[in-house]
Design an enzyme around this catalytic site. Structure first.
Site, PDB file in Angstrom:
ATOM      1  N   ASP A 127       0.030  -3.510   8.357  1.00  0.00           N
ATOM      2  CA  ASP A 127      -1.357  -3.304   8.689  1.00  0.00           C
ATOM      3  C   ASP A 127      -2.024  -4.662   8.877  1.00  0.00           C
ATOM      4  O   ASP A 127      -1.757  -5.587   8.144  1.00  0.00           O
ATOM      5  CB  ASP A 127      -2.075  -2.554   7.585  1.00  0.00           C
TER       6      ASP A 127
ATOM      7  N   HIS B 159       0.834  -1.194   0.000  1.00  0.00           N
ATOM      8  CA  HIS B 159       0.000   0.000   0.000  1.00  0.00           C
ATOM      9  C   HIS B 159       0.875   1.252   0.000  1.00  0.00           C
ATOM     10  O   HIS B 159       1.948   1.286   0.617  1.00  0.00           O
ATOM     11  CB  HIS B 159      -0.948   0.001   1.200  1.00  0.00           C
TER      12      HIS B 159
ATOM     13  N   HIS C 278       0.241   4.208  13.662  1.00  0.00           N
ATOM     14  CA  HIS C 278      -0.645   4.124  12.507  1.00  0.00           C
ATOM     15  C   HIS C 278      -2.060   4.580  12.860  1.00  0.00           C
ATOM     16  O   HIS C 278      -3.036   3.880  12.652  1.00  0.00           O
ATOM     17  CB  HIS C 278      -0.656   2.669  11.986  1.00  0.00           C
TER      18      HIS C 278
ATOM     19  N   ASP D 117       0.983   4.192   1.372  1.00  0.00           N
ATOM     20  CA  ASP D 117       1.464   4.899   2.559  1.00  0.00           C
ATOM     21  C   ASP D 117       2.596   4.162   3.256  1.00  0.00           C
ATOM     22  O   ASP D 117       3.129   4.642   4.259  1.00  0.00           O
ATOM     23  CB  ASP D 117       0.313   5.175   3.541  1.00  0.00           C
ATOM     24  N   HIS D 118       2.979   3.011   2.692  1.00  0.00           N
ATOM     25  CA  HIS D 118       4.106   2.250   3.248  1.00  0.00           C
ATOM     26  C   HIS D 118       5.280   2.132   2.278  1.00  0.00           C
ATOM     27  O   HIS D 118       6.350   1.675   2.686  1.00  0.00           O
ATOM     28  CB  HIS D 118       3.638   0.856   3.662  1.00  0.00           C
TER      29      HIS D 118
ATOM     30  N   HIS E  83      -4.778  -8.615   6.148  1.00  0.00           N
ATOM     31  CA  HIS E  83      -5.075  -7.302   5.579  1.00  0.00           C
ATOM     32  C   HIS E  83      -5.678  -7.497   4.185  1.00  0.00           C
ATOM     33  O   HIS E  83      -5.844  -8.628   3.723  1.00  0.00           O
ATOM     34  CB  HIS E  83      -3.798  -6.463   5.537  1.00  0.00           C
TER      35      HIS E  83
END
Length: 346
Positions: free
Chosen positions: A210, A64, A268, A66-67, A139
């Site tokens: 996540d 993802h 997070h 944001d990582h 996830h």
């Protein structure tokens, strides 16, 4: 062994929090291991006391944005600065293809070796001092949690005692430090265990994000000194957490309690818990501490020193009598809650 949080926001950055990035500094080997690399991570390095040139390994949990959106920029800058020697990157199967595509379309050429390792559940890395294991979490895309294990090492050798007994300096000191029994030329025999202090037990750090609450996170986190676990949502928004496969504060706390970790650090956080809103970050901390009192809340640029264990007795976590034990049947988290309508969080 120092943990510095470079980004603690979920999905998008805020004025106070960048997206995911955690640096593990290993002073004894002048290395930094980076876990996730959200957009702007290299800017966070510039604002901290950490040195990009010390990055040796990068571990990515999942694909993802944001990582991972900060990864290519960081690698390119390391090459332009000319101070990187080699970097090993570990992550999901698509990571290698992603880096190759970024290099191709941006015409980026690294001036140092970059090796990409596709991870699978089990051992990811091991040398004489550390090992890293990973497992699949739960996830929307394949996401891995990482467990960093510092190997035990023998206690400090009592040089003064050896000198006082007239033991000649040299290779014999090394044999005694390893716990061997040594006989000197004059006939005297010494047991190495009499000259070595208590074994210094290796520390264990676990990084889980996540993920929604899952058994694999508990198994990975067993007896960890520090568990870094996502806490995107407050408990009252558990239904949203289940839908988006993220964790609430109480899920993170239940993992920590079931795994008997020493310290839980939550990260997070959804931007919806900004100051002045109905639920603020202080409320999230209170929720987690109601289940697992030894909970901390990360913020950007906070550095946590992982304490060293000295003996087995002192390493056992103390369970407070007031703590609630997780359900025995399936360790599941209650979903009886009414979700609030709010903007989507990644």
């Amino acid at each position: 062994m120092q943990i510095t949080f470079l980004g603690t926001s979920s999905g998008v950055p805020t004025r106070a929090r960048n997206v995911s990035g955690v640096a593990l500094k290993l002073p004894q080997r002048s290395e930094i291991w980076l876990f996730d690399c959200g957009e702007g991570t290299q800017h966070q390095f510039l604002r901290s006391d950490l040195r990009v040139s010390q990055i040796r390994r990068i571990f990515i949990t999942h694909m993802h944005g944001d990582h991972i959106f900060g990864l290519m920029g960081l690698l390119a800058s390391c090459g332009l600065a000319g101070n990187a020697q080699e970097i090993d990157i570990y992550g999901p199967p698509d990571l290698d293809e992603y880096i190759r595509a970024c290099r191709r379309y941006s015409q980026t050429h690294f001036s140092y070796p970059v090796r990409v390792h596709t991870v699978r559940p089990g051992m990811v890395f091991q040398d004489e001092t550390f090992s890293v294991q990973c497992t699949l979490l739960k996830h929307r895309v394949p996401a891995y949690g990482y467990r960093i294990i510092e190997h035990d090492r023998s206690g400090e050798f009592n040089v003064a005692k050896a000198q006082e007994l007239g033991i000649p300096f040299g290779p014999v000191y090394g044999r005694l430090k390893r716990g061997e029994t040594v006989t000197l030329e004059d006939g005297r025999t010494f047991n190495g265990h009499d000259f070595v202090g208590p074994t210094e037990l290796g520390r264990k750090v676990v990084y889980c994000t996540d993920t929604v609450f899952c058994e694999s996170a508990i198994e990975l986190s067993q007896d960890a000194d520090v568990l870094i676990h996502e806490a995107t949502f407050a408990h009252q928004e558990a239904e949203m957490a289940f839908q988006r496969l993220h964790s609430t504060t109480t899920m993170a706390a239940q993992v920590a309690l079931a795994a008997q970790v020493k310290t839980l650090i939550m990260t997070h956080f959804s931007p919806r818990y900004a100051p002045g809103n109905d639920i603020e970050l202080k409320d999230l901390l209170a929720e987690a501490r109601a289940i697992f009192p030894k909970t901390e809340m990360a913020h950007d640029f906070w550095t946590y020193e992982v304490p060293r264990r000295r003996d087995t007795a002192s390493s056992a976590p103390v369970v407070q009598p007031t703590e609630m034990q997780p359900p025995k049947k399936s360790r599941s988290v209650s979903r009886k809650t009414t979700p609030k309508s709010s903007p989507k969080s990644s």
